[in-house]
Write an enzyme that holds these catalytic residues in place. Sequence first.
Site, PDB file in Angstrom:
ATOM      1  N   GLY A  11      19.111  56.766  48.915  1.00 54.46           N
ATOM      2  CA  GLY A  11      17.677  56.708  49.406  1.00 54.46           C
ATOM      3  C   GLY A  11      16.957  55.642  48.631  1.00 54.46           C
ATOM      4  O   GLY A  11      17.163  55.420  47.400  1.00 54.46           O
ATOM      5  N   ARG A  72      23.884  55.504  52.515  1.00 49.15           N
ATOM      6  CA  ARG A  72      24.449  56.381  51.903  1.00 49.15           C
ATOM      7  C   ARG A  72      25.849  56.566  52.614  1.00 49.15           C
ATOM      8  O   ARG A  72      26.069  56.699  53.612  1.00 49.15           O
ATOM      9  CB  ARG A  72      24.025  57.878  52.289  1.00 49.15           C
ATOM     10  CG  ARG A  72      22.529  58.061  51.680  1.00 49.15           C
ATOM     11  CD  ARG A  72      22.067  59.668  52.039  1.00 49.15           C
ATOM     12  NE  ARG A  72      20.399  59.630  51.827  1.00 49.15           N
ATOM     13  CZ  ARG A  72      19.630  59.654  50.717  1.00 49.15           C
ATOM     14  NH1 ARG A  72      20.352  59.936  49.718  1.00 49.15           N
ATOM     15  NH2 ARG A  72      18.499  59.770  50.995  1.00 49.15           N
ATOM     16  N   ASP A 103      21.863  60.271  42.130  1.00 48.25           N
ATOM     17  CA  ASP A 103      23.007  61.153  41.710  1.00 48.25           C
ATOM     18  C   ASP A 103      24.453  60.868  42.396  1.00 48.25           C
ATOM     19  O   ASP A 103      25.319  60.687  42.188  1.00 48.25           O
ATOM     20  CB  ASP A 103      22.850  62.718  41.646  1.00 48.25           C
ATOM     21  CG  ASP A 103      22.251  63.142  42.838  1.00 48.25           C
ATOM     22  OD1 ASP A 103      21.881  62.515  43.711  1.00 48.25           O
ATOM     23  OD2 ASP A 103      22.457  64.449  42.972  1.00 48.25           O
ATOM     24  N   THR A 126      15.485  56.634  42.166  1.00 54.49           N
ATOM     25  CA  THR A 126      15.567  57.725  43.424  1.00 54.49           C
ATOM     26  C   THR A 126      14.027  58.210  43.064  1.00 54.49           C
ATOM     27  O   THR A 126      13.554  58.558  42.018  1.00 54.49           O
ATOM     28  CB  THR A 126      16.282  58.915  42.942  1.00 54.49           C
ATOM     29  OG1 THR A 126      15.910  60.286  43.674  1.00 54.49           O
ATOM     30  CG2 THR A 126      16.381  59.306  41.542  1.00 54.49           C
ATOM     31  N   ASP A 128      13.041  61.138  43.433  1.00 54.72           N
ATOM     32  CA  ASP A 128      13.058  62.590  43.195  1.00 54.72           C
ATOM     33  C   ASP A 128      12.805  62.910  41.684  1.00 54.72           C
ATOM     34  O   ASP A 128      12.640  63.949  41.019  1.00 54.72           O
ATOM     35  CB  ASP A 128      14.576  63.247  43.514  1.00 54.72           C
ATOM     36  CG  ASP A 128      14.489  63.202  45.118  1.00 54.72           C
ATOM     37  OD1 ASP A 128      13.453  63.187  45.826  1.00 54.72           O
ATOM     38  OD2 ASP A 128      15.668  63.534  45.605  1.00 54.72           O
ATOM     39  N   ASP A 130      15.168  63.514  39.382  1.00 54.78           N
ATOM     40  CA  ASP A 130      15.983  64.677  39.016  1.00 54.78           C
ATOM     41  C   ASP A 130      17.409  64.071  38.387  1.00 54.78           C
ATOM     42  O   ASP A 130      18.384  64.910  38.445  1.00 54.78           O
ATOM     43  CB  ASP A 130      16.686  65.224  40.425  1.00 54.78           C
ATOM     44  CG  ASP A 130      17.322  64.406  41.452  1.00 54.78           C
ATOM     45  OD1 ASP A 130      17.305  63.048  41.124  1.00 54.78           O
ATOM     46  OD2 ASP A 130      17.984  64.860  42.346  1.00 54.78           O
ATOM     47  N   ARG A 155      -7.711  66.920  51.689  1.00 55.61           N
ATOM     48  CA  ARG A 155      -8.494  68.100  51.056  1.00 55.61           C
ATOM     49  C   ARG A 155      -9.668  67.923  51.675  1.00 55.61           C
ATOM     50  O   ARG A 155     -10.618  68.902  51.938  1.00 55.61           O
ATOM     51  CB  ARG A 155      -8.702  67.514  49.307  1.00 55.61           C
ATOM     52  CG  ARG A 155      -9.558  68.401  48.691  1.00 55.61           C
ATOM     53  CD  ARG A 155      -9.142  69.979  48.569  1.00 55.61           C
ATOM     54  NE  ARG A 155      -8.188  70.041  47.365  1.00 55.61           N
ATOM     55  CZ  ARG A 155      -7.765  71.270  46.941  1.00 55.61           C
ATOM     56  NH1 ARG A 155      -8.345  72.218  47.405  1.00 55.61           N
ATOM     57  NH2 ARG A 155      -6.858  71.049  45.986  1.00 55.61           N
ATOM     58  N   ARG A 172      14.861  67.500  48.242  1.00 56.67           N
ATOM     59  CA  ARG A 172      15.710  68.672  48.807  1.00 56.67           C
ATOM     60  C   ARG A 172      16.343  69.548  47.863  1.00 56.67           C
ATOM     61  O   ARG A 172      16.392  70.643  48.145  1.00 56.67           O
ATOM     62  CB  ARG A 172      17.229  67.701  49.198  1.00 56.67           C
ATOM     63  CG  ARG A 172      17.388  68.206  50.398  1.00 56.67           C
ATOM     64  CD  ARG A 172      18.477  67.199  51.276  1.00 56.67           C
ATOM     65  NE  ARG A 172      18.994  65.982  50.513  1.00 56.67           N
ATOM     66  CZ  ARG A 172      19.192  64.796  51.114  1.00 56.67           C
ATOM     67  NH1 ARG A 172      19.248  64.921  52.440  1.00 56.67           N
ATOM     68  NH2 ARG A 172      19.332  63.813  50.321  1.00 56.67           N
TER      69      ARG A 172
HETATM   70  O1  F6P Z   1      16.858  61.473  47.321  1.00 55.40           O
HETATM   71  C1  F6P Z   1      15.557  60.940  47.932  1.00 55.40           C
HETATM   72  C2  F6P Z   1      15.125  61.691  49.336  1.00 55.40           C
HETATM   73  O2  F6P Z   1      13.898  61.049  49.693  1.00 55.40           O
HETATM   74  C3  F6P Z   1      14.910  63.071  49.121  1.00 55.40           C
HETATM   75  O3  F6P Z   1      13.763  63.454  48.294  1.00 55.40           O
HETATM   76  C4  F6P Z   1      15.014  63.599  50.448  1.00 55.40           C
HETATM   77  O4  F6P Z   1      15.515  64.788  50.467  1.00 55.40           O
HETATM   78  C5  F6P Z   1      16.205  62.516  51.027  1.00 55.40           C
HETATM   79  O5  F6P Z   1      16.149  61.465  50.156  1.00 55.40           O
HETATM   80  C6  F6P Z   1      16.044  62.388  52.491  1.00 55.40           C
HETATM   81  O6  F6P Z   1      16.911  61.321  52.671  1.00 55.40           O
HETATM   82  P1  F6P Z   1      17.214  60.304  53.953  1.00 55.40           P
HETATM   83  O7  F6P Z   1      16.127  59.450  53.985  1.00 55.40           O
HETATM   84  O8  F6P Z   1      18.439  60.016  54.177  1.00 55.40           O
HETATM   85  O9  F6P Z   1      16.844  61.574  55.264  1.00 55.40           O
END
Ligand code: F6P
Length: 322
Positions: A11, A72, A103, A126, A128, A130, A155, A172
């Site tokens: 992503g 991906r 990852d 990323t 995330d 993570d 808000r 996710r």
């Molecule tokens: O890994 C980054 C991320 O933005 C996640 O937070 C999310 O779940 C995922 O990619 C969404 O991926 P895609 O754009 O391939 O649907």
Amino acid sequence: MKKIGIITSGGDSPGMNACLRAVVRAAVHFNMEVTGFYKGYEGLIDNDYVNLNTTSVSGIIQRGGTILKTARSKRFFTDEGQNKAAQHLKDHGIGGFVVIGGDGSFKGAIELSKKIDIPIIGCPGTIDNDLIGTDFTIGYDTAINTVVEAVDKIRDTAESHDRIFVIEVMGRDAGLIAIRSAIASGAEALLVPEMKNDIEVLIGKIKNWRTSKSSKIVIVAEGEQYGGAYKVAELIKKESPEFDVRVTVLGHIQRGGNPTCMERVNASLMGYNAVIALRNGRRNDMVGIINNKITFTPFEKSVKHIEQLDRNLLNMIEVLSS
Ligand code: F6P
């Protein structure tokens, strides 16, 4: 090392361009050539490449997305895909490789290193946040600022109508976007994949909040156990039809936009240090920043998900959202 290769993978995240710029400019400074492959591992398999120089990365430090594009790659999970990718790296005479991604991208780097004996360095890209081995990944700061800006706007309308808003943010497998954006937007509650969230407890909380609290914001990470914001809102309404509940799913807005200052600085530092690391003979490590210091973590370790959220942050949300 005369030539390095680079991809952005997985992503996209704001700051990837700043990181790419730093890699290219540092490499040129040390008299190395740089070949970029488009769309992550897909471009390596298809030999879809561009030679990059100082001017190719002009005017991109402030831009979200990635000029190298990203993907991906399912094909890279196959032996055939990995062999093609390795062969193309050999054909180009590439002596070191940089992967900017998350990852999945680093798992790909581990596989690639089994097919070709060149050093690979990862830069954590990323939203995330993570990955193990860095306080902040490239894209996280911009993403949480985007979320906070959006929640601030929600808000206003929530207050005006005395409504509960269930707001879904990305993540996710990780609640790290949710936790910081919840703190910064003063959210009343949080549901994340790392915790067993009890909807009854949430509803009890909502009922017990002081009556002077006119708006209530519940931040939900997309991977939490009930299936996302719409599901959570449905459960709240089922239990307590008296509440006026609305849902907002923020979605891919979180992945775009100009990177923040912190993002640009960190991404530049990571890209620059990735090149230094390659020159120093490092291999198969992710560069990170921990306590303001450049660190290196083996790919095998960096891809393990952070399983626990910071208890101190979670306790603080409980206390401050009263
Ligand atoms: O890994 C980054 C991320 O933005 C996640 O937070 C999310 O779940 C995922 O990619 C969404 O991926 P895609 O754009 O391939 O649907």
